[in-house]
Design an enzyme around this catalytic site. Structure first.
Site, PDB file in Angstrom:
ATOM      1  N   GLN A   1      33.859   3.498  -0.382  1.00 34.80           N
ATOM      2  CA  GLN A   1      33.324   2.973  -1.796  1.00 34.80           C
ATOM      3  C   GLN A   1      34.184   2.261  -2.576  1.00 34.80           C
ATOM      4  O   GLN A   1      33.926   1.185  -3.074  1.00 34.80           O
ATOM      5  CB  GLN A   1      32.403   3.911  -2.347  1.00 34.80           C
ATOM      6  CG  GLN A   1      31.141   4.310  -1.768  1.00 34.80           C
ATOM      7  CD  GLN A   1      31.169   5.604  -0.783  1.00 34.80           C
ATOM      8  OE1 GLN A   1      32.347   5.883  -0.137  1.00 34.80           O
ATOM      9  NE2 GLN A   1      30.313   6.517  -0.703  1.00 34.80           N
TER      10      GLN A   1
ATOM     11  N   ASP B   1      27.585  12.809  -9.952  1.00 34.41           N
ATOM     12  CA  ASP B   1      26.280  13.033  -9.283  1.00 34.41           C
ATOM     13  C   ASP B   1      25.331  14.183  -9.773  1.00 34.41           C
ATOM     14  O   ASP B   1      24.070  14.083  -9.693  1.00 34.41           O
ATOM     15  CB  ASP B   1      26.537  13.134  -7.931  1.00 34.41           C
ATOM     16  CG  ASP B   1      26.923  11.675  -7.172  1.00 34.41           C
ATOM     17  OD1 ASP B   1      28.131  11.621  -7.253  1.00 34.41           O
ATOM     18  OD2 ASP B   1      25.985  10.937  -6.765  1.00 34.41           O
TER      19      ASP B   1
HETATM   20  C1  LIG Z   1      27.677   6.087 -10.883  1.00 30.69           C
HETATM   21  S1  LIG Z   1      27.297   7.443 -10.047  1.00 30.69           S
HETATM   22  C2  LIG Z   1      28.037   7.273  -8.534  1.00 30.69           C
HETATM   23  C3  LIG Z   1      28.518   8.124  -7.802  1.00 30.69           C
HETATM   24  O1  LIG Z   1      27.841   8.332  -6.871  1.00 30.69           O
HETATM   25  C4  LIG Z   1      28.671   8.026  -5.701  1.00 30.69           C
HETATM   26  O2  LIG Z   1      28.322   8.905  -4.505  1.00 30.69           O
HETATM   27  P1  LIG Z   1      27.635   7.919  -3.227  1.00 30.69           P
HETATM   28  O3  LIG Z   1      28.334   6.553  -3.095  1.00 30.69           O
HETATM   29  O4  LIG Z   1      27.794   8.773  -2.076  1.00 30.69           O
HETATM   30  O5  LIG Z   1      26.094   7.737  -3.687  1.00 30.69           O
HETATM   31  C5  LIG Z   1      29.883   8.745  -6.013  1.00 30.69           C
HETATM   32  O6  LIG Z   1      29.739  10.064  -6.163  1.00 30.69           O
HETATM   33  C6  LIG Z   1      29.950   8.370  -7.451  1.00 30.69           C
HETATM   34  O7  LIG Z   1      30.791   8.813  -8.370  1.00 30.69           O
END
Ligand SMILES: CSC[C@H]1O[C@H](OP(=O)(O)O)[C@H](O)[C@@H]1O
Length: 335
Positions: free
Chosen positions: A196, A237
């Site tokens: 990401q 999260d």
């Molecule tokens: C702004 S919250 C984003 C938060 O969510 C991400 O997880 P994922 O990409 O698996 O949805 C990650 O934990 C980020 O910090």
């Protein structure tokens, strides 16, 4: 509010999302027509990020309710809950998803009749999105005050507009500091296995012309030790009552390394990510994703056939490692 791209947009009878799995090479928009498609979008991370999946789940429920034909109130509610449970079953860790489902459940249950329920459910979904956008705007403003001219900030995973449908959380703070003219440098971790950071944070920071360098997750300790980082800011999260915080896998290690090198470690998150019913992080459910996400890259196998791989998508950082929580109501310390 954000760059020239949309994360989640309600179209009245469809939900428009950008397919985050195809970024950065392709800026592809999808129009989701029913709640099954929204559930798949959340499970497959076409839409991801705690606030963004909460908003998407809310509109997914709205889409499901639009398809309920029953004129019997009891039957309508029964079918409503079947829809809501499908969205609630998509990913277990992010608090925002469950906050959204709980709020729409309350709106549906409180309505005296079916038409009132339909209108209340949609109104609540729209309210949730508006609140998340405003919360991230305030987080960006309050958090940017913590950043000084010349700072180097490390961040993990992706927490920009893509993850929130608003201004972003940790990345929103960073972008706002840049917009104010603060000469900052960002170290963005790639965030294996789904990258990401390399794919989404790099894409967002490049669009905003924020100076940054992409680093591998394993480089984080080197930069923290070499005193080349002034603060670490990540998203979250789910945040327990005592400050224990679930975030993308690797966050705990960053927090320990930051503490060992006396680097402030902040979490940026809206109130919708806090779980006051949860005393500590011990009971936070950590999503286990497919091992294929570890053994394959861009769909191509990189590890030998027939091996085992682990893939917890999150870890929990004890609150004691967290300098402060940047929220829309101010900088909080927990417990
Ligand atoms: C702004 S919250 C984003 C938060 O969510 C991400 O997880 P994922 O990409 O698996 O949805 C990650 O934990 C980020 O910090």
């Amino acid at each position: 509010m954000t760059g020239n791209y949309k994360t989640v947009e309600w179209l009245g009878d469809r939900l428009l999302i950008i397919d985050q799995t195809r970024l950065p090479q392709h800026e592809t928009y999808l129009e989701l027509a029913d709640h099954h498609q929204v559930a798949e979008a959340i499970r497959s991370l076409w839409v991801r990020g705690a606030p963004a999946i909460g908003v998407a789940a809310a509109y997914g429920i709205v889409l499901g309710v639009q398809k309920i034909e029953s004129r019997d109130h009891k039957e309508f509610l029964k079918q409503y809950h079947t829809v809501a449970e499908e969205l609630a079953g998509t990913r277990p860790t992010a608090r925002n998803l469950f906050m959204a489902v709980e709020r729409l459940n309350a709106a549906a249950e409180a309505a005296a009749d079916i038409l009132t329920a339909r209108n209340a459910i949609l109104a609540e979904a729209e309210k949730i999105q508006a609140e998340e956008i405003e919360a991230t705007r305030k987080i960006a403003e309050l958090g940017a005050d913590l950043i000084n001219d010349g700072d180097t900030i490390m961040t993990h995973c992706n927490t920009g507009p893509l993850a929130t449908t608003g201004y972003g959380t940790a990345l929103g703070v960073i972008i706002e500091a840049h917009r104010r003219g603060k000469r900052i440098q960002v170290l963005a971790t790639e965030t294996r296995p789904l990258c990401q950071g390399a794919r989404l944070t790099a894409w967002e920071l490049k669009k905003e012309h924020v100076p940054f360098r992409l680093i591998t997750d394993s480089m984080a300790g080197y930069f923290l030790k070499e005193a080349r980082v002034d603060m670490v800011i990540t998203g979250a999260d789910r945040i327990a009552k005592n400050g224990d915080t679930a975030n993308k896998i690797g966050t705990y290690g960053l927090a320990v390394l930051a503490a060992a090198n006396k680097v402030p470690f902040y979490i940026a998150a809206p109130s919708s990510t806090f779980d006051p019913e949860l005393p500590t992080g011990d009971d936070i459910i950590i999503e286990e994703r497919s091992p294929d996400e570890v053994t394959h890259q861009n769909g191509k196998r990189v590890a030998p056939e027939g091996i085992e791989a682990c893939n917890p998508a999150f870890d929990v950082t004890p609150g004691g490692y967290i300098t402060g929580f940047i929220t829309e109501t101010g900088i909080r310390k927990l417990p």
